[in-house]
Write an enzyme that holds these catalytic residues in place. Structure first.
Site, short mmCIF file in Angstrom:
data_model
loop_
_atom_site.label_atom_id
_atom_site.label_comp_id
_atom_site.label_asym_id
_atom_site.label_seq_id
_atom_site.Cartn_x
_atom_site.Cartn_y
_atom_site.Cartn_z
NE ARG A 177 34.21 43.22 40.15
CZ ARG A 177 34.54 42.22 39.46
NH1 ARG A 177 34.91 41.01 39.95
NH2 ARG A 177 34.51 42.28 38.06
NE ARG A 213 31.58 33.91 42.06
CZ ARG A 213 30.26 33.43 41.84
NH1 ARG A 213 29.62 32.37 42.53
NH2 ARG A 213 29.75 33.26 40.63
NE ARG A 268 25.42 34.39 40.47
CZ ARG A 268 24.86 33.26 40.22
NH1 ARG A 268 23.74 33.05 40.42
NH2 ARG A 268 25.47 32.75 38.82
CG ASP A 289 30.05 43.01 34.82
OD1 ASP A 289 30.75 42.74 35.72
OD2 ASP A 289 30.24 42.62 33.70
CE1 TYR A 309 36.61 40.86 30.40
CE2 TYR A 309 36.91 43.29 30.09
CZ TYR A 309 37.08 42.12 30.62
OH TYR A 309 37.98 41.96 32.00
O1 1CP Z 1 31.05 46.00 44.22
C1 1CP Z 1 30.97 46.12 42.83
O2 1CP Z 1 32.22 46.94 42.28
C2 1CP Z 1 29.73 45.65 42.06
C3 1CP Z 1 29.59 46.11 40.99
C4 1CP Z 1 30.50 45.55 39.60
C5 1CP Z 1 31.72 46.35 38.97
C6 1CP Z 1 31.95 47.85 39.38
C7 1CP Z 1 30.91 44.11 39.21
C8 1CP Z 1 29.82 43.08 39.52
N1 1CP Z 1 31.52 44.25 38.26
C9 1CP Z 1 32.08 45.59 37.96
C10 1CP Z 1 33.07 45.90 36.91
C11 1CP Z 1 33.67 45.04 36.04
N2 1CP Z 1 33.22 43.83 35.44
C12 1CP Z 1 35.12 45.39 35.53
C13 1CP Z 1 36.01 46.66 35.76
C14 1CP Z 1 36.63 46.49 37.18
C15 1CP Z 1 37.87 45.50 37.02
O3 1CP Z 1 38.69 45.36 36.50
O4 1CP Z 1 37.73 44.41 37.92
C16 1CP Z 1 35.61 44.20 34.62
C17 1CP Z 1 36.92 44.13 33.79
C18 1CP Z 1 34.34 43.40 34.57
C19 1CP Z 1 34.18 42.27 33.67
C20 1CP Z 1 33.80 40.90 34.47
N3 1CP Z 1 32.65 40.88 35.23
C21 1CP Z 1 34.62 39.82 35.03
C22 1CP Z 1 36.01 40.03 34.81
C23 1CP Z 1 36.31 38.74 33.59
C24 1CP Z 1 37.97 38.89 33.19
O5 1CP Z 1 38.29 37.80 33.18
O6 1CP Z 1 38.55 39.59 32.63
C25 1CP Z 1 33.74 38.78 35.81
C26 1CP Z 1 34.22 37.75 36.38
C27 1CP Z 1 32.65 39.50 36.02
C28 1CP Z 1 31.33 39.07 36.61
C29 1CP Z 1 31.15 39.87 37.86
N4 1CP Z 1 30.70 41.08 37.78
C30 1CP Z 1 30.51 41.73 39.08
C31 1CP Z 1 30.56 40.44 39.83
C32 1CP Z 1 30.36 40.46 41.65
C33 1CP Z 1 30.77 39.17 39.19
C34 1CP Z 1 31.15 37.91 39.72
C35 1CP Z 1 29.92 36.97 39.29
C36 1CP Z 1 29.05 36.58 40.41
O7 1CP Z 1 29.35 36.83 41.48
O8 1CP Z 1 28.20 35.82 40.03
#
Ligand code: 1CP
Length: 322
Positions: free
Chosen positions: A4, A8, A17, A54, A129
């Site tokens: 990540r 943000r 964004r 994602d 999910y």
């Molecule tokens: O830098 C990076 O790693 C960018 C790419 C990336 C990756 C590899 C994003 C962007 N998401 C992910 C993987 C991801 N997404 C995982 C696996 C890793 C982990 O456990 O963190 C998971 C479970 C998700 C699902 C997800 N997407 C969540 C978690 C939900 C939960 O409560 O379990 C969330 C909040 C997101 C949204 C998301 N994905 C990525 C970003 C930057 C964001 C935030 C939204 C935004 O900034 O608008």
């Protein structure tokens, strides 16, 4: 590089964004997705870029609705019976994910000497999910389905396994030089189901990718797998295993075969704290994995409140140690 590393906590990410309506628009606009993918390399000189996307873009491409709500995370219409599984359409995945392949091509053209990492969620974590309809503390519906309707759960996992092979293969064809499988919820299963729903689909994905793309490394991240991490590494043939924050690096080094790289595992909250606490943890991890292939990283993703200057400090510490 850090899990990540885009997001943000970076003001330059928030600026990009703000130009689009939602997360999906950002992930499917190649020019902007490529820009944010490269931001941490410009700011910190990271040695790898991870594609900005994602894990839930795959269910989105399969035709399951997906929405990212501010402060609430992802929301999907839950898939809990055979009729809902039957609505998923693997035939639309390649077309729907085309913009992501264009992002990969754009990043590859600009990434220089750094490595471009593609990724997907593991079938089990993506299913969590899809069945739950979003995030959860315990994924109770998913686990209940896995025990109570194993044939249906298996069908969903098989469909996701095939789709994930196609999705990662397309990323490699577009220019990804390594791929990572995020299995964030691997650790919530019993050992028996861990073998069936984590190890087995991962082994299938790694074997299929090795056949199509020999030499492209796969990094597996079976979060909270505990001592099953050794069996995971041996049975799946991944080239590297991500260690979560709770894993003891010295113990992991005894469980995982010596040729498999270990990645991790600084607590993301130590990065929020910065300073001497972060430095001590970082040095401890590096010392514990001395003498074997080690990709320094976090034990889970960077959290939104992380001060960007702490990331710069961490990069400096790791460089000084290496
Ligand atoms: O830098 C990076 O790693 C960018 C790419 C990336 C990756 C590899 C994003 C962007 N998401 C992910 C993987 C991801 N997404 C995982 C696996 C890793 C982990 O456990 O963190 C998971 C479970 C998700 C699902 C997800 N997407 C969540 C978690 C939900 C939960 O409560 O379990 C969330 C909040 C997101 C949204 C998301 N994905 C990525 C970003 C930057 C964001 C935030 C939204 C935004 O900034 O608008």
């Amino acid at each position: 590089w850090l899990m990540r590393q885009v997001g943000r906590y970076l003001p330059e990410y928030r600026a990009v964004r703000a130009r689009v309506a939602d997360f999906i628009a950002l992930a499917t606009t190649p020019e902007l997705a490529a820009e944010v993918t490269l931001q941490p390399l410009r700011r910190y000189g990271m040695d790898a870029a991870i594609l900005f996307s994602d894990i839930l873009m795959l269910p989105w491409a399969l035709g399951q609705g997906l929405e990212y709500r501010e402060g609430e995370g992802p929301v999907l219409p839950p898939i809990r019976d055979a009729a809902a599984v039957a609505t998923l359409d693997p035939g639309r995945v390649a077309g729907a994910l085309m913009p992501i392949m264009e992002t990969v091509q754009r990043v590859r053209a600009e990434v220089g000497d750094a490595t471009l990492i593609g990724f997907a969620g593991s079938p089990f974590t993506v299913a969590c999910y899809m069945v739950e309809g979003g995030g959860s503390r315990d994924f109770a519906y998913t686990r209940t389905m896995a025990y109570g309707n194993p044939a249906l759960f298996r069908r969903l996992l098989d469909l996701l396994t095939d789709a994930t092979v196609g999705y990662l293969s397309a990323q490699i064809n577009a220019g990804a030089e390594a791929v990572m499988l995020f299995d964030s919820w691997a650790g919530i299963l019993s050992p028996t189901l861990f073998r069936v729903h984590v190890i087995s689909p991962t082994a299938r994905i790694v074997a299929a990718l090795q056949e199509r793309h020999p030499g492209i490394p796969v990094i597996g991240f079976p979060r909270l797998a505990g001592t099953l991490i050794g069996e995971y590494a041996r049975e799946t043939n991944v080239r590297a295993v991500g260690l979560d924050t709770a894993a003891d690096p010295a113990l992991a080094a005894t469980l995982v075969p010596g040729g498999v790289a270990l990645q991790g595992n600084l607590d993301p909250l130590a990065l929020v704290a910065g300073g001497a606490g972060m430095a001590a943890e970082t040095q401890g991890i590096i010392a514990a994995l001395h003498g074997r292939p080690h990709i320094f990283n976090l034990g889970h993703g960077i959290v939104p409140g992380t001060p960007p200057e702490h990331v710069a400090q961490l990069v400096q510490l790791v460089r000084a140690a290496g």
